[in-house]
Design a protein around this motif. Structure first.
Motif, PDB file in Angstrom:
ATOM      1  N   ALA A  10       0.834  -1.207   0.000  1.00 25.40           N
ATOM      2  CA  ALA A  10       0.000   0.000   0.000  1.00 25.40           C
ATOM      3  C   ALA A  10       0.864   1.250   0.000  1.00 25.40           C
ATOM      4  O   ALA A  10       0.599   2.211  -0.741  1.00 25.40           O
ATOM      5  N   ARG A  11       1.911   1.268   0.798  1.00 20.17           N
ATOM      6  CA  ARG A  11       2.812   2.427   0.869  1.00 20.17           C
ATOM      7  C   ARG A  11       3.559   2.615  -0.447  1.00 20.17           C
ATOM      8  O   ARG A  11       3.698   3.733  -0.945  1.00 20.17           O
ATOM      9  N   LEU A  12       4.047   1.524  -1.032  1.00 14.86           N
ATOM     10  CA  LEU A  12       4.742   1.599  -2.324  1.00 14.86           C
ATOM     11  C   LEU A  12       3.808   2.101  -3.413  1.00 14.86           C
ATOM     12  O   LEU A  12       4.193   2.921  -4.248  1.00 14.86           O
ATOM     13  N   ALA A  13       2.571   1.614  -3.401  1.00 17.64           N
ATOM     14  CA  ALA A  13       1.590   2.043  -4.404  1.00 17.64           C
ATOM     15  C   ALA A  13       1.356   3.552  -4.319  1.00 17.64           C
ATOM     16  O   ALA A  13       1.256   4.231  -5.346  1.00 17.64           O
ATOM     17  N   LEU A  14       1.293   4.090  -3.095  1.00 21.69           N
ATOM     18  CA  LEU A  14       1.124   5.533  -2.918  1.00 21.69           C
ATOM     19  C   LEU A  14       2.327   6.304  -3.448  1.00 21.69           C
ATOM     20  O   LEU A  14       2.182   7.329  -4.129  1.00 21.69           O
ATOM     21  N   LEU A  15       3.522   5.830  -3.156  1.00 19.70           N
ATOM     22  CA  LEU A  15       4.735   6.503  -3.622  1.00 19.70           C
ATOM     23  C   LEU A  15       4.829   6.489  -5.145  1.00 19.70           C
ATOM     24  O   LEU A  15       5.175   7.500  -5.764  1.00 19.70           O
ATOM     25  N   ILE A  16       4.511   5.349  -5.729  1.00 22.32           N
ATOM     26  CA  ILE A  16       4.559   5.233  -7.195  1.00 22.32           C
ATOM     27  C   ILE A  16       3.508   6.133  -7.826  1.00 22.32           C
ATOM     28  O   ILE A  16       3.767   6.810  -8.821  1.00 22.32           O
ATOM     29  N   ALA A  17       2.310   6.177  -7.245  1.00 22.16           N
ATOM     30  CA  ALA A  17       1.205   6.974  -7.797  1.00 22.16           C
ATOM     31  C   ALA A  17       1.525   8.468  -7.810  1.00 22.16           C
ATOM     32  O   ALA A  17       0.958   9.208  -8.616  1.00 22.16           O
ATOM     33  N   GLU A  18       2.418   8.920  -6.957  1.00 17.39           N
ATOM     34  CA  GLU A  18       2.803  10.336  -6.907  1.00 17.39           C
ATOM     35  C   GLU A  18       3.650  10.754  -8.108  1.00 17.39           C
ATOM     36  O   GLU A  18       3.797  11.944  -8.370  1.00 17.39           O
ATOM     37  N   GLU A  19       4.204   9.794  -8.816  1.00 17.23           N
ATOM     38  CA  GLU A  19       5.084  10.091  -9.953  1.00 17.23           C
ATOM     39  C   GLU A  19       4.254  10.290 -11.226  1.00 17.23           C
ATOM     40  O   GLU A  19       3.282   9.574 -11.453  1.00 17.23           O
TER      41      GLU A  19
END
Length: 102
Positions: A10-19
């Protein structure tokens, strides 16, 4: 091969989605060594490079080179719910006779 815990995913998905180019991105574990030659890893959010293999883990695109597959087997990516810090746990313990353990 590796395990990504639900919280880490979930945390990785949020970080990736910010790009801005999130649809092209995945994660890659970048190996580093300690002073005694034991392995440790960093997480990189990156695009696939030539020769990368892709694996979908918990909705996260995991990128790796074939020659790294055996070394990565058994690795767990987790994330602390309080701090948001990632931890990468792998089955290669530090050497017991190492004088450079920090």
């Amino acid at each position: 091969m590796i395990i990504i815990t639900p919280h880490a995913a979930a945390r990785l998905a949020l970080l990736i989605a910010e790009e801005p180019d999130s649809d092209k991105l995945g994660i890659k574990l970048i190996p580093t060594t300690t002073g005694c030659g034991s392995f440790t890893y960093s997480i990189a959010i990156t695009e696939a490079q030539m020769g990368d293999h892709e694996l979908e883990l918990c909705g996260i695109r995991f990128l790796y080179q074939e020659e790294a597959a055996e070394q990565l087997t058994g690795t767990i990516i987790d994330c602390d719910a309080t701090t948001g810090r990632f931890s990468i746990i792998h089955p290669r313990p530090l050497q017991n006779d190492c004088t450079h353990i920090h």
